[in-house]
Scaffold this active site. Structure first.
Site, PDB file in Angstrom:
ATOM      1  CD  GLU A 131      -2.693  -1.357  -0.342  1.00  0.00           C
ATOM      2  OE1 GLU A 131      -2.466  -0.288  -1.348  1.00  0.00           O
ATOM      3  OE2 GLU A 131      -3.151  -2.524  -0.731  1.00  0.00           O
ATOM      4  CG  PHE A 179     -19.421  -8.776  -8.071  1.00  0.00           C
ATOM      5  CD1 PHE A 179     -19.792  -8.238  -9.100  1.00  0.00           C
ATOM      6  CD2 PHE A 179     -18.833  -9.582  -7.669  1.00  0.00           C
ATOM      7  CE1 PHE A 179     -20.046  -9.398 -10.224  1.00  0.00           C
ATOM      8  CE2 PHE A 179     -19.293 -10.940  -8.125  1.00  0.00           C
ATOM      9  CZ  PHE A 179     -19.110 -10.884  -9.994  1.00  0.00           C
TER      10      PHE A 179
END
Length: 709
Positions: free
Chosen positions: A492, A625
């Site tokens: 990250e 999704f």
């Protein structure tokens, strides 16, 4: 048009005042903000239309700058709301977020479908080809493509239908995410017998006992003491707890129970994501058809490095062929080892056995106990080593912010990034710990502020959000990280570096903006390689109590472990990526095959152990999704090819050649980390590497080199 009260809550600039951005204030002020923005957009369109009628030319600042000013305040304001939705979720915030989201989508569609702005962008590109630089051309072309994909070319009923579908898709994605979070939080099992927690590390037992004490269902029970030694222990699907249990628990029946609960999240009852998945896929397919694409995958790839699905499948197949034989051998080795250690034939070897016996085999092969090594990876020490690595490679200095700053939770810290002269160039928030009741799982980087040159010549300095979900501190013990959590932090931080070290003045292409999605993981995966660099590992790995360095023997074990079961891990990513791309390429709602059937068919060639009947992985596949990876999950592997090849340049120079490492590190900073979306990522890679990327370094790093002909 302005409103002083709204400006105080959503000023569109500076660090957000998180304490004031409450669900009540969001609900009150977002409608006022949108009213202001709609007025600003109307004025902007009128001015643009006037110039179009008069056939007048547009300046960059006038058109692109004006458009950015309309977009910026919404992006800042709704960006803060979305951030809080991910890190400080609550029933009140969820309700407000859901109620305001449709209006946000409507404004976004209105802006993206402005034919006046589209015509002006086309005109400035045609009229100024000679005068626009590469970054400006890329920004305009990207904006035109984005507007095309938002339906600017549609009219009448088709546009109305497209817009209503967009709102519905946004709602479905939010519901999908909510269902996963609810399912994760709702499942719990109180363990009271020592036999139920056999094998679990002390750290996990402390956390589980604390969870039981904090749970309103059990904390009033006088019969419980809530200690690591005596329990009770609350088993949940929170990632740190789940991973620890599935890896170390000697109770196979409970391992099976929690595994089945985890892989079936959000697949039952009124909050099942199965009908949402079908509706999302069908709406995406319909939207792509409206826009003139054959399918959603083609729409997605229109803005990526990969030219078509054939290129994606070719890459995945190349890696699959290399990984499958290794994965089969790895499973066979695990089964044989389990049979030997348990004195029985392990013919029923199951998915809930893989992590457990992998850890046992790891200890047997390498004498490596990853749980014991946590004591050598306290978060403060890991951060110190990470910051020293950044100083070494990129000539930057990272310090805690010494001034007062707003934050959304007491665990959050703000750091500042300084250049070699001590000048501040950027900042980042770090929110490292798991909070399952209010914070979604996983790890991510997001933008707080983007670099921008203002009219007076001053700059907005970039600020990043860095979010992880690692084990929190317990009493006087700091957060002791697993090596996987260390790699996640480095990953990250790589995203954060690209955001924070950008030298692009245009906010539309600064940092991670305007970078093709399948290239955006390059810096993050590149940074993972440095976790086991000799100098870096000696700086991050020191015992939290004694400050003793991790031994060279243990470091070597960690290195050997990097290719342990790499066939299985590679195959797992390929399985996810192929499922994603084919769902968005070939699945149709009226066919005899549902999404889960399609996934299981793909599993025949991408999984050594086939998914069990309870496995409803797609119901929690938030990346595609409820995130930005639809028809783009392959990006992890695509970018891993780039990152491994980039790191191999350092290897070729010699990782102990300090002068060359610093030189190459600065070149990486000045190309990959600095240029953002101002150039094509293939060109940026060539500027750093001197050639196009090759898969050889990745396959070698994965330990699959023997499968290359």
């Amino acid at each position: 048009m302005n409103n002083n009260h709204v400006s105080k809550i959503f000023p569109g600039k500076g660090l957000p005042d998180f304490d004031k951005i409450t669900p009540k204030e969001i609900n009150k002020n977002i409608p006022i903000l949108l009213k202001e923005l709609n007025y600003d957009l109307e004025v902007f369109e009128e001015n643009v239309q006037r110039k179009l009628v008069n056939e007048a030319s547009f300046s960059w600042d006038e058109l692109i700058g004006g458009l950015h000013n309309v977009e910026k305040r919404l992006r800042w304001s709704w960006g803060v709301v979305s951030h809080l939705y991910g890190v400080s979720n609550s029933p009140e915030l969820r309700e407000v977020y859901s109620s305001q989201q449709p209006e946000i989508v409507r404004f976004s569609n209105r802006l993206g479908q402005s034919k006046i702005i589209f015509k002006a962008l086309t005109k400035i590109l045609e009229d100024n080809k000679t005068y626009l630089n590469t970054a400006q051309k890329r920004i305009i072309k990207s904006e035109l493509l984005s507007m095309k994909n938002k339906g600017v070319g549609l009219d009448g009923k088709e546009q109305d239908l497209f817009n209503s579908n967009s709102e519905r898709l946004a709602k479905l994605s939010t519901s999908f995410s909510d269902n996963v979070l609810d399912a994760t939080n709702e499942w719990k099992l109180l363990l009271v017998k020592k036999s139920e927690i056999a094998g679990l590390p002390k750290r996990s037992l402390e956390q589980m006992a604390k969870a039981a004490k904090n749970d309103s269902t059990y904390r009033s029970e006088d019969k419980y003491v809530f200690t690591a030694d005596d329990g009770p222990w609350l088993l949940t699907l929170d990632i740190p707890t789940y991973i620890s249990f599935i890896t170390y628990s000697e109770n196979r029946s409970i391992r099976e129970l929690i595994y089945k609960a985890y892989v079936s999240r959000a697949s039952k009852g009124t909050k099942s994501n199965e009908p949402l998945i079908e509706e999302i896929l069908e709406l995406r397919r319909y939207q792509s058809k409206l826009l003139g694409y054959e399918n959603w995958a083609n729409l997605s790839l229109a803005s990526k490095m990969a030219n078509n699905t054939n290129e994606v499948e070719k890459l995945l197949e190349e890696l699959r062929v290399a990984a499958l034989p290794a994965a089969k051998a790895e499973i066979k080795r695990l089964q044989d080892f389990a049979s030997k250690e348990s004195n029985r034939e392990f013919n029923d070897f199951a998915p809930w056995d893989i992590s457990f016996w992998s850890e046992k085999l790891r200890q047997n092969l390498f004498d490596l106990n990853q749980e014991e090594l946590r004591e050598w990876f306290p978060l403060p020490q890991v951060l110190d080593g990470l910051f020293k690595l950044c100083e070494r490679l990129f000539d930057i200095y990272i310090k805690p912010e010494d001034k007062e700053y707003p934050k959304w939770h007491e665990d959050v810290q703000l750091f500042k990034v300084l250049d070699r002269n001590g000048a501040k160039i950027s900042s980042f928030y770090l929110d490292p710990y798991s909070r399952p009741e209010s914070k979604r799982g996983g790890a991510w980087m997001d933008e707080c502020l983007t670099k921008e040159k203002l009219e007076d010549g001053s700059f907005v300095l970039p600020v990043a959000y860095l979010i992880c979900n690692q084990t929190p501190p317990i009493n006087n013990t700091p957060s002791l990280m697993s090596f996987d959590e260390v790699r996640t932090l480095f990953h990250e931080f790589g995203h954060g570096l690209q955001h924070m070290l950008t030298k692009v003045d245009y906010p539309q292409a600064a940092g991670i903006n305007n970078i093709e999605w399948d290239a955006v993981e390059l810096p993050s995966q590149f940074m993972e390689n440095w976790c086991l660099d000799d100098r870096t590992i000696h700086e991050i790995a020191k015992h939290w109590e004694t400050n003793e360095s991790l031994s060279d023997d243990d470091i070597n074990k960690l290195r050997l472990n990097q290719t342990f079961n790499s066939g299985l891990s590679t195959l797992r990513q390929i399985h996810f990526a192929l499922t994603d791309i084919r769902l968005h390429c070939s699945w149709k709602r009226n066919s005899d095959v549902n999404p889960d059937d399609l996934r299981r068919d793909i599993a025949k060639n991408t999984c050594v152990l086939q998914p069990i009947s309870e496995d409803k992985f797609l119901c929690a596949f938030s990346h595609i999704f409820a995130g930005g990876y639809s028809a783009g999950y392959y990006s992890y592997k695509w970018a891993e090819v780039l990152s491994a090849d980039a790191y191999s340049r350092f290897e070729e120079a010699g990782l102990d050649n300090e002068l060359e490492i610093r030189k190459i590190g600065n070149l990486f900073k000045d190309t990959v980390l600095s240029l953002g979306g101002s150039k094509d990522p293939a060109e940026v890679f060539k500027l750093f590497r001197g050639r196009s990327p090759s898969t050889k370094a990745l396959i070698r790093h994965s330990g699959l080199i023997s499968n290359i002909k």
